[in-house]
Design a protein around this motif. Structure first.
Motif, PDB file in Angstrom:
ATOM      1  N   ARG A  27       0.844  -1.193   0.000  1.00  0.00           N
ATOM      2  CA  ARG A  27       0.000   0.000   0.000  1.00  0.00           C
ATOM      3  C   ARG A  27       0.874   1.234   0.000  1.00  0.00           C
ATOM      4  N   PHE A  40       0.842   5.499   1.020  1.00  0.00           N
ATOM      5  CA  PHE A  40       0.143   6.609   1.681  1.00  0.00           C
ATOM      6  C   PHE A  40       0.883   7.909   1.419  1.00  0.00           C
ATOM      7  N   GLU A  42      -4.546   7.542   1.723  1.00  0.00           N
ATOM      8  CA  GLU A  42      -4.075   6.434   0.891  1.00  0.00           C
ATOM      9  C   GLU A  42      -3.998   6.882  -0.561  1.00  0.00           C
TER      10      GLU A  42
END
Lengths: 223, 230
Positions: A201, A203, A212
């Motif tokens: 992920r 951010f 995000e």
């Protein structure tokens, strides 16, 4: 796999005149942080490492509480199993590369050779940090962090001083280490395209906190 | 004709200054590190007290020490009772030398620790080492050349000490007569040149050597920390 948060934090950090809020709840084990300079990306790594002053709030990593300012909990850095790679490497200037690589309590000498070879620093073992290039220093710092058997690897612009070919090699080493020992990773980089294999992920950190970001969006071309 | 033995004075001075420096080193390192790295109540006062012997007239320092350690003081009396009378002994020379050298030693160790990027110590902690291990493995070796340079400086100051020594230790050949006291004794003595020459040569030679060593060590310290710029 479960969805318990790996990074679970609700913090306020005083940075001089500014107070930045940091809230992050994610079950991703490997995350990248991007954002404008001065937003506090390096500070965030220092908070995770346990070396940042003036932090209030709660921080849990993989189920353990590292910080709870209300309860007076502050786990010292040596109990967190952190592999911290600062942007300027911070190799110990008074010892050679081998002793830098073995600089952690958990480092096992028998692992040095293979890792040094993979990072292409095996010919530098007897040199002192002041005689290394920026890219060499970064690779030694990465080696030192990996040899410390960390649970969480903190990488601050780890590829900034590396040319593209070398960068590919180092990303390869990091990916295999991360897979081998199920490491969690927080990576600060401007170069998301190239670190994509390392993270789940991404951010963005601004003065309003984390949001995000899609790793394939155009934040990758910032620098 | 003078009967003063200059080599006795030179030997005593070297021994007393070396012992004074070595004995005060642990306390100076602890204090220097605390002043460089910690914030605590009364820090400014501690700093001022540590610096005091540097600015006080040495004779006054000697007199104060005599009040504390002299035979009539409780401390001095119990030392004498234990068979270790301090005043007018070689121990008094060492004490006076240690007290006047201490401020230089603390200042140097403090600067040596302050010159170290605190992140080295923080990084060492993330590598699994506690505060004490980090001090031994990282802070102390990185500060070592600076501490050594300060020791040389304190040693030289101790070597030249006169005022506090003469008050606290007196001027007894072989026991308390250091180079400075021997030179003073010879000032009015007739035909003192043969004895004076080695004393002056030792004073100038040792001081010059010490200052040179101090310069080299300081440079080495800063270079190693990457702080030295040509």
């Amino acid at each position: 796999m479960n969805d318990a948060p790996v990074f679970d934090l609700d913090l306020h950090v005083s940075l001089g005149v500014r107070d930045i809020p940091l809230q992050l709840h994610t079950s991703a084990k490997r995350i990248a942080i991007v954002g404008p300079s001065g937003a506090g990306k390096s500070t965030f790594l220092r908070i995770l490492a346990g070396v940042q002053r003036r932090v209030r709030g709660r921080l849990r990593f993989a189920g353990s509480t590292w910080l709870d300012s209300d309860a007076g909990i502050h786990a010292p850095p040596e109990q967190r199993r952190i592999g911290w790679v600062p942007q300027d490497a911070l190799l110990f200037p008074h010892v050679d590369v081998r002793r830098n690589l073995l600089g952690s309590r958990a480092a096992r000498p028998e692992r040095v050779h293979a890792l040094a070879e993979a990072l292409a620093i095996d010919t530098l073992l007897t040199r002192f940090p002041r005689h290394l290039s920026g890219g060499e220093r970064q690779r030694v710092a990465i080696g030192r962090a990996l040899l410390s058997e960390p649970a969480l690897l903190l990488l601050d612009e780890p590829f900034a001083a590396l040319d593209p070919a070398r960068r590919r090699d180092v990303v390869g080493v990091l990916s295999s280490e991360v897979d081998r020992s199920e490491l969690c990773v927080v990576l600060v980089s401007h170069d998301l395209d190239r670190v994509a294999p390392l993270v789940d992920r991404c951010f963005t950190l601004t003065e309003c906190g984390f949001t995000e970001t899609n790793p394939t969006s155009d934040v990758t071309t910032q620098d | 004709m003078s009967t003063l033995d200059p080599w006795l004075a030179i030997g005593l001075s070297l021994r007393a200054a070396a012992l004074a420096t070595l004995l005060s080193l642990p306390a100076a390192i602890a204090l220097g590190h605390a002043l460089a790295r910690r914030r605590f109540l009364g820090k400014a006062l501690v700093e001022a007290i540590v610096l005091l012997p540097l600015v006080l007239p040495p004779v006054v320092t000697g007199l104060l020490l005599l009040r504390v350690f002299g035979r009539r003081s409780p401390i001095g009396a119990s030392l004498a009772a234990a068979g270790l009378p301090l005043s007018f002994s070689t121990g008094a020379v060492v004490l006076a030398a240690a007290i006047v050298g201490f401020p230089l030693l603390v200042r140097s160790t403090r600067s040596a620790f302050e010159a170290i990027d605190v992140r080295y110590e923080q990084l060492s902690r993330t590598l699994g080492w506690g505060k004490v291990s980090t001090f031994v493995r990282v802070s102390l070796p990185l500060a070592a050349p600076g501490i050594l340079a300060g020791s040389v400086l304190a040693f030289t100051r101790a070597l030249g000490e006169f005022g506090a020594t003469v008050v606290l230790a007196g001027n007894v050949e072989g026991d308390t007569r250091t180079i400075a006291l021997a030179v003073y004794t010879l000032l009015d003595a007739p035909r003192s040149d043969p004895a004076m020459r080695p004393l002056l040569a030792a004073s100038v030679g040792l001081s010059l050597l010490a200052v040179l060593v101090h310069e080299v060590l300081t440079r080495h310290h800063l270079e190693r920390l990457g702080l030295h710029h040509e």
